[in-house]
Design an enzyme around this catalytic site. Sequence first.
Site, short mmCIF file in Angstrom:
data_model
loop_
_atom_site.label_atom_id
_atom_site.label_comp_id
_atom_site.label_asym_id
_atom_site.label_seq_id
_atom_site.Cartn_x
_atom_site.Cartn_y
_atom_site.Cartn_z
N CYS A 118 73.25 50.15 37.71
CA CYS A 118 74.56 50.17 37.03
C CYS A 118 74.89 48.79 36.46
O CYS A 118 75.47 48.69 35.38
CB CYS A 118 75.67 50.59 37.99
SG CYS A 118 75.76 52.35 38.32
N CYS A 200 75.93 59.04 33.71
CA CYS A 200 74.51 59.23 33.40
C CYS A 200 74.02 60.56 33.97
O CYS A 200 74.45 60.99 35.05
CB CYS A 200 73.70 58.10 34.00
SG CYS A 200 74.07 56.49 33.27
N CYS A 203 72.78 60.95 37.62
CA CYS A 203 73.76 60.56 38.64
C CYS A 203 75.06 61.36 38.56
O CYS A 203 76.07 60.97 39.15
CB CYS A 203 74.08 59.07 38.50
SG CYS A 203 72.63 58.03 38.64
N CYS A 228 81.07 51.97 39.73
CA CYS A 228 79.84 51.39 39.19
C CYS A 228 80.00 49.92 38.86
O CYS A 228 79.08 49.29 38.37
CB CYS A 228 79.39 52.16 37.96
SG CYS A 228 80.64 52.24 36.70
FE1 SF4 Z 1 71.70 53.84 36.53
FE2 SF4 Z 1 72.80 56.07 37.52
FE3 SF4 Z 1 74.26 53.81 37.21
FE4 SF4 Z 1 73.46 55.25 35.10
S1 SF4 Z 1 74.91 55.87 36.71
S2 SF4 Z 1 73.42 53.07 35.27
S3 SF4 Z 1 71.38 55.90 35.77
S4 SF4 Z 1 72.52 54.16 38.60
#
Ligand code: SF4
Length: 240
Positions: A118, A200, A203, A228
């Site tokens: 993230c 995403c 996730c 995040c």
């Molecule tokens: Fe990476 Fe998942 Fe964060 Fe997207 S949501 S940046 S894929 S960890």
Amino acid sequence: MRELLSDLMGELKGRDIAEQLKLLVNRFPGEVVFSTSFGLEDQAITHFIAANTIPVNIFTLDTGRNFPETYSTWSRTVEKYKLTITAWYPEAKTIQQFITAKGPNSFYESVENRKECCYIRKVEPLQKALKGNKIWITGIRAEQSNNRHEMQMLEWDEVNQVVKFHPLLNWTWGQVKQFVSRNDVPYNPLHDKGFVSIGCAPCTRAIKPGEDFRAGRWWWEDNSKKECGLHIHAEVTAEK
Ligand code: SF4
């Protein structure tokens, strides 16, 4: 800073969202940005900006792991409103090193890996996008999570040195849906399949009836860790 927030809060009070946005761009010309991830709340704000031709700079963080539906919503939005949306990307070398060392899906293995992913894909690009700006408009709503219940409409973001403005803070999910439907705003079709907060693809999952709004994000992790790093809760607000 508290003084500036109180002044701004006083000026925004009693105005509708379009007027609030106009006031901010008049007060900080060229220094007001809006971050969109094309979720329902963000689409409502984009509509306010576009329908009222308010000169807010719109940007998105393209993590490279978004749903195909998110990219199609992005396209439909640009097409409908004839907008420019600036895309920000992770540093190529940093993401290359991370993926080479840990693999493409290491976020499932530990919170540390997830936060690193993230950070590279979202937090660093966000810092670049916000640099030099004074006001950051977001689609945050209080009912999205416990953490967000404590937020105020205006907050100081110490990390990014910017004032955050959450125009939909007190809107309910039902109000946002109604606004989008009444105004024929393009929206992510995943919302019709039980997705509320859409990030995403690897996730994010749909939520079940009665589940928390953020339950579909990083569902394999403990609830308390589910941010995040984009929205660190600010300590300075107009009212504290
Ligand atoms: Fe990476 Fe998942 Fe964060 Fe997207 S949501 S940046 S894929 S960890």
